[in-house]
Scaffold this active site. Structure first.
Site, short mmCIF file in Angstrom:
data_model
loop_
_atom_site.label_atom_id
_atom_site.label_comp_id
_atom_site.label_asym_id
_atom_site.label_seq_id
_atom_site.Cartn_x
_atom_site.Cartn_y
_atom_site.Cartn_z
N ASP A 59 0.88 -1.16 0.00
CA ASP A 59 0.00 0.00 0.00
C ASP A 59 0.92 1.21 0.00
OD1 ASP A 59 -1.67 2.14 0.56
OD2 ASP A 59 -2.85 1.06 2.06
N TYR A 152 -8.59 14.70 -6.34
CA TYR A 152 -7.80 13.96 -7.34
C TYR A 152 -7.17 14.94 -8.34
CZ TYR A 152 -6.82 10.69 -11.19
OH TYR A 152 -6.22 9.95 -12.19
#
Length: 245
Positions: A59, A152
């Site tokens: 991750d 984003y």
């Protein structure tokens, strides 16, 4: 021994295509993904082409996972190339409706993680005579239009600017920091969404970019790109290159 490339988010989609492209170009690949099974599947595909591959569950938002990625690459004689591909956002809620931990997670995934991992590979790359880092941004980080995920878009805009500001790493570390910012890529999810669109919506949209075209740009940057280069890719074959030097 083959030079070693790290590709994050390589279990599926564009990351897998980039990992396979690097393998075909002669690199051994450290395939990282939060989905261990997907990473293993990609590594198996690479090994099926006769290239070395090592799957690693990671991750990229977790510093200890990034340390493990770089440690593995160093054990394999690298890293020589890093492709910061892992990214995306959760579709449920976006800023400002999303809770702070939700939208900051998107920023960590798309901007902080590439910055951290890039920093970790600098000294190993310099010790091996240099290297290349390619950041995968997005057209969502370009321009001034409204966008579905503000966090984003902000993260990808930051990744583009991050790349451009580090052109000097080519002189200080022998590391060329570069970036590709593609528009809508023709992966399976995009094709499914394209099929659900009306004829009018399709006519108003730019064509999907074949993944192979993005891979080709990444490989070209790795082979001969100049530090600080940012390549915008738009449907229909349009490319805008910034900072090529």
């Amino acid at each position: 021994m083959a030079d070693t490339a790290i590709v994050t988010g390589a279990g599926d989609g564009l990351g897998r295509e980039i990992a396979l492209g690097l393998a075909r170009a002669g690199y051994g690949v450290v395939v990282t993904d939060v989905d261990e099974r997907a990473a293993r599947t990609c590594a198996d595909l690479i090994e099926g082409h006769g290239a070395p591959a090592h799957a690693l569950r990671a991750d990229v938002r977790q510093p200890q996972d990034l340390d493990r990625v770089v440690t593995l690459a160093r054990e394999l004689g690298g890293p020589h190339v890093l492709v910061n591909n892992a990214g995306g956002w959760t579709p449920q809620r976006q800023y400002p409706q999303a809770a702070a931990d939700e939208w900051t997670a998107t920023i960590h995934l798309n901007l902080i993680a590439p910055m951290r991992l890039s920093q970790l590979v600098l000294e190993p790359m310099r010790a091996r005579g240099g290297g290349a880092v390619v950041n995968i941004a997005s057209s969502g980080g370009i321009g001034f239009e409204a966008y579905g995920s503000p966090e984003y878009g902000a993260a990808k805009a930051g990744l583009i600017r991050f790349t451009a500001t580090l052109a000097g790493l080519a002189d200080t570390h022998g590391v060329r920091m570069m970036c590709v910012a593609p528009d809508w890529i023709g992966l399976s999810r995009a094709h499914a969404q394209w099929q659900r669109m009306s004829a009018g919506e399709r006519a108003a949209s730019r064509p999907l970019i074949p993944p192979a075209e993005v891979v080709a740009v990444v490989l070209d940057l790795v082979a001969r790109g100049n530090g600080g280069t940012v390549v915008e890719m738009w449907g229909g074959g349009q490319r805008i290159v910034h900072g090529a030097g």
